[in-house]
Design a protein around this motif. Sequence first.
Motif, PDB file in Angstrom:
ATOM      1  N   GLU A 185       0.846  -1.200   0.000  1.00  0.00           N
ATOM      2  CA  GLU A 185       0.000   0.000   0.000  1.00  0.00           C
ATOM      3  C   GLU A 185       0.883   1.251   0.000  1.00  0.00           C
ATOM      4  OE1 GLU A 185      -3.729  -1.027   2.707  1.00  0.00           O
ATOM      5  OE2 GLU A 185      -1.848  -1.616   3.663  1.00  0.00           O
ATOM      6  N   TYR A 186       0.359   2.328  -0.607  1.00  0.00           N
ATOM      7  CA  TYR A 186       1.116   3.583  -0.641  1.00  0.00           C
ATOM      8  C   TYR A 186       0.158   4.764  -0.573  1.00  0.00           C
ATOM      9  CZ  TYR A 186       4.174   7.358  -2.126  1.00  0.00           C
ATOM     10  OH  TYR A 186       4.875   8.530  -2.191  1.00  0.00           O
ATOM     11  N   LEU A 187       0.549   5.793   0.232  1.00  0.00           N
ATOM     12  CA  LEU A 187      -0.225   7.029   0.382  1.00  0.00           C
ATOM     13  C   LEU A 187       0.741   8.200   0.499  1.00  0.00           C
ATOM     14  CD1 LEU A 187      -2.794   8.747   1.173  1.00  0.00           C
ATOM     15  CD2 LEU A 187      -2.295   8.095   3.536  1.00  0.00           C
ATOM     16  N   ASN A 188       0.468   9.283  -0.224  1.00  0.00           N
ATOM     17  CA  ASN A 188       1.239  10.535  -0.119  1.00  0.00           C
ATOM     18  C   ASN A 188       0.242  11.671  -0.218  1.00  0.00           C
ATOM     19  OD1 ASN A 188       2.948  12.722  -0.286  1.00  0.00           O
ATOM     20  ND2 ASN A 188       4.414  11.694  -1.645  1.00  0.00           N
ATOM     21  N   GLN A 189      -0.037  12.326   0.920  1.00  0.00           N
ATOM     22  CA  GLN A 189      -1.126  13.301   0.959  1.00  0.00           C
ATOM     23  C   GLN A 189      -0.734  14.497   1.832  1.00  0.00           C
ATOM     24  OE1 GLN A 189      -4.065  13.014  -0.695  1.00  0.00           O
ATOM     25  NE2 GLN A 189      -4.629  15.053  -0.005  1.00  0.00           N
ATOM     26  N   ASN A 199       1.749  13.745   4.952  1.00  0.00           N
ATOM     27  CA  ASN A 199       1.760  12.349   5.396  1.00  0.00           C
ATOM     28  C   ASN A 199       2.142  11.434   4.239  1.00  0.00           C
ATOM     29  OD1 ASN A 199       0.542  10.755   8.004  1.00  0.00           O
ATOM     30  ND2 ASN A 199       0.465   9.516   6.153  1.00  0.00           N
ATOM     31  N   ILE A 200       3.163  10.601   4.472  1.00  0.00           N
ATOM     32  CA  ILE A 200       3.583   9.575   3.515  1.00  0.00           C
ATOM     33  C   ILE A 200       3.562   8.241   4.246  1.00  0.00           C
ATOM     34  CG2 ILE A 200       5.408   8.745   1.993  1.00  0.00           C
ATOM     35  CD1 ILE A 200       6.437  11.606   1.833  1.00  0.00           C
ATOM     36  N   ARG A 201       2.813   7.298   3.681  1.00  0.00           N
ATOM     37  CA  ARG A 201       2.694   5.988   4.328  1.00  0.00           C
ATOM     38  C   ARG A 201       2.901   4.881   3.300  1.00  0.00           C
ATOM     39  NH1 ARG A 201      -0.875   1.827   5.110  1.00  0.00           N
ATOM     40  NH2 ARG A 201      -0.788   0.795   7.163  1.00  0.00           N
ATOM     41  N   SER A 202       3.682   3.872   3.674  1.00  0.00           N
ATOM     42  CA  SER A 202       3.839   2.672   2.848  1.00  0.00           C
ATOM     43  C   SER A 202       3.747   1.461   3.763  1.00  0.00           C
ATOM     44  CB  SER A 202       5.176   2.673   2.103  1.00  0.00           C
ATOM     45  OG  SER A 202       6.253   2.722   3.019  1.00  0.00           O
ATOM     46  N   ALA A 225       4.568  -1.563   8.370  1.00  0.00           N
ATOM     47  CA  ALA A 225       4.238  -0.274   7.770  1.00  0.00           C
ATOM     48  C   ALA A 225       5.193   0.791   8.284  1.00  0.00           C
ATOM     49  CB  ALA A 225       2.791   0.114   8.066  1.00  0.00           C
ATOM     50  N   ALA A 226       5.400   1.809   7.452  1.00  0.00           N
ATOM     51  CA  ALA A 226       6.206   2.966   7.841  1.00  0.00           C
ATOM     52  C   ALA A 226       5.421   4.223   7.500  1.00  0.00           C
ATOM     53  CB  ALA A 226       7.547   2.951   7.120  1.00  0.00           C
ATOM     54  N   ASN A 227       5.338   5.192   8.434  1.00  0.00           N
ATOM     55  CA  ASN A 227       4.557   6.413   8.238  1.00  0.00           C
ATOM     56  C   ASN A 227       5.410   7.628   8.605  1.00  0.00           C
ATOM     57  OD1 ASN A 227       1.417   7.157   7.877  1.00  0.00           O
ATOM     58  ND2 ASN A 227       2.391   8.636   9.257  1.00  0.00           N
ATOM     59  N   GLN A 238       7.455   3.492  12.638  1.00  0.00           N
ATOM     60  CA  GLN A 238       7.394   2.199  11.972  1.00  0.00           C
ATOM     61  C   GLN A 238       6.598   1.216  12.829  1.00  0.00           C
ATOM     62  OE1 GLN A 238      11.653   1.604  11.608  1.00  0.00           O
ATOM     63  NE2 GLN A 238      11.517   1.898   9.396  1.00  0.00           N
ATOM     64  N   ALA A 239       5.750   0.470  12.173  1.00  0.00           N
ATOM     65  CA  ALA A 239       4.955  -0.567  12.840  1.00  0.00           C
ATOM     66  C   ALA A 239       5.321  -1.901  12.208  1.00  0.00           C
ATOM     67  CB  ALA A 239       3.462  -0.289  12.687  1.00  0.00           C
ATOM     68  N   LEU A 240       6.029  -2.732  12.963  1.00  0.00           N
ATOM     69  CA  LEU A 240       6.506  -4.012  12.423  1.00  0.00           C
ATOM     70  C   LEU A 240       5.981  -5.166  13.271  1.00  0.00           C
ATOM     71  CD1 LEU A 240      10.250  -3.082  11.816  1.00  0.00           C
ATOM     72  CD2 LEU A 240       8.380  -2.989  10.178  1.00  0.00           C
TER      73      LEU A 240
END
Length: 746
Positions: A185-189, A199-202, A225-227, A238-240
């Motif tokens: 998943e990818y988000l850049n907003q 906010n950038i999340r992958s 995930a990394a935000n 980071q959420a691992l």
Amino acid sequence: MRRTSLLFGLLLASLSLAQTGDEWSSPFSQPAATPAKPATSPATPAEPEPPKKTTPAPAATPSPPSATPSATPAPAPKPGSSRLSDDDAAMQPKADAKARVEDRMKAATGKADPKSDKDEGLPVVSKKESFLAGTEPHSPSTWITSLDTPGNARVTLGQVTIGTPYLPSARLGPKGLVRVGFLGEYLNQVDFPVRNAQNIRSGITFAASFQPFSWGEVYVGYAAAANTNNRTSPNLIQALGDLTLGVKASNEWVKGLHAGVDVRLLTFSGVGNQSIDRFAVGFRPTVLVAYDVRSLSPKVPVIANMGIGFTLDSTVNLVTQRLNASEEFALGINRYHRFNFGVSVEVPLPIVTPYLEYNLAAPLGVPSGLLTGPDGATVPVGAAMPQTLGLGLKVTAVKDLTVVTGVNLGLTRNVGLGVPATPPWNFFVGASFAIDPFQRGETKTVEIVRERKVEKKVEVAKARVEGTVLNAATKAPVAGAIVSVPGVLPAATDEKGRFTTLEIADAKTKVNVTRDGFKPGSQDVTLEAGKTAKVEIALEEEIKKGTFEVAATSKGKPVKATVTLRGESEAGVELTDGPKDLEVTAGTFSASVTAEGYLSQTREVQIPAGGRMPLAFELAPAPKKMLVIFKGDKIEILQQVHFATGKATILPDSFPLLQQVVDAIVRNNVKRVSVEGHTDNKGIKTANQTLSEDRARSVRDYLISQGVEAKRLEAVGYGDTKPIAPNLTARGRELNRRVEFIVLEK
């Protein structure tokens, strides 16, 4: 940092070994088609070449038919393997299923390859390929399929389980398959989740699923995930190591309608450490329903899915400080349990499956139904609850591999603390791969018709044999049976047990039929030139047997005895100086043993097919003076059965007497006995009736405990209605208080 997933890595490594197999199975079984006669001109008649069996060659996609005429069909692709050289392909090991079929085909004709080398150069008139029933690929390519092909609706993984990316489905695939996959998943907003925030999340989720039954699935998922957000502390979070474990059970209750339940355990490790005191769990049960519209109209490729459930979430326990909206989104912290609802619609087409997916997560237990916004203002919970609309594609053109891509559009614009914000969009891409670790294999039959110039000669009219192979006991059709006739290649029966042979030049022939689990069958047939003979052949099932290790001893020493087993079949053995084996048909038996000078015994035993079990009897010596006499229609006892006063409890001193009754029943093979209870006339009449019935049942129960079959015993009470002596004296009343054994059937 959250914990790493060593378990998931080991699982992926073990599953990758399954891809080295040579054969695969299929959920889409199609009946084998009867070879059609090719159209040829009268000047150049065509002769059909016998069907050949080919072993799948290692290729990613099926090879198109060669333009150059060839007697050898193009090898079928080997799923899930890299492209190999011809020499390497020849070294691939054959699976048991395909080897058995090839061995039986060769044994039926007595030759390995009926084709002559001189036919290699002849032009090909027609060529037809088909899979043997039950060996089709489980996830075939949809590149050149038609609109109504069942395989277009490929069963594949979503984020962690079978379904669309974020909604599990009640539709399951064939049992025995393993599916592995990932979803990134990818988000850049900007201005999310609050103004002036970038906010950038992958993130990525790895998943593995195994379907041990046609109605059940177990799965595991690992997420990381990394935000990055300029409003969080630190900016990079980071959420691992979030781990999901789940099971799903579902069934097709009516044609096209699937329903079941999905239960998953969600685990969350602590932020910045992996200690067990900072560990949180979640629980998510979901009721699933799916309907395949193609069950009503194959030309309407639509599949609808729905899920309703709850999420019990304890992630709020992972943090002790107050978080802002950006930090709650980065860590995925939920302060409330949630009601979940989702629907999706899939359109399985050749090559791709477009789909539409809607998901809602409504927080539960929000005080007054109001949340606090990032600016301190109140926000209705309905305005901030997460709602998403997903649009995407599943690409199914490649065999076994499914690629999924799409975008989730956020339908919620308000942010409330305690509920992670819903991003305006979220792009995702993933892949799923299906593996058959049991390698049931593909077996392809290729029929090639070549054109050959024939010298003018007198043609001999030929005939065919067609018919049906049935189960002799149930009259059900037998599929997969090999039908062989001398001089021509064998044929296999379809799912309805039907077959048709190639043309036969003889006036008489013999049709031979073989099938695993059945005895071979055959039938002589008289043929008439130019016509088709009709036959029906019944196969008898092979009788499965088990073996008892029979022994009879007394005080540890062997006893000369006779052991008899009665059930669906009857068998017996004479014992002399030690144990003996007794082979019987698998099932349940009544086993009895008789020996001179010893009390007989009986018991119920059961033996499975192929089983081996001990059957040992420890015999008690018969008393010098027997208290039980068999008189044909009655088993007479010379001593009364003693009971506790006013009760149905048998006193222990009567046990030896009742064991002699067992001996009389077994030794004389009595089939039915009535145990009758009687009382004297003292006391209340109804109480006497009840007492007589209870005592008869008590004696019957004791005889059953000693091995006598319950169906051989009846119990009845007569109270004081059938005295055998006047009730005027104590002796008379004692004689009337009795138990009698009446023989009903010998």
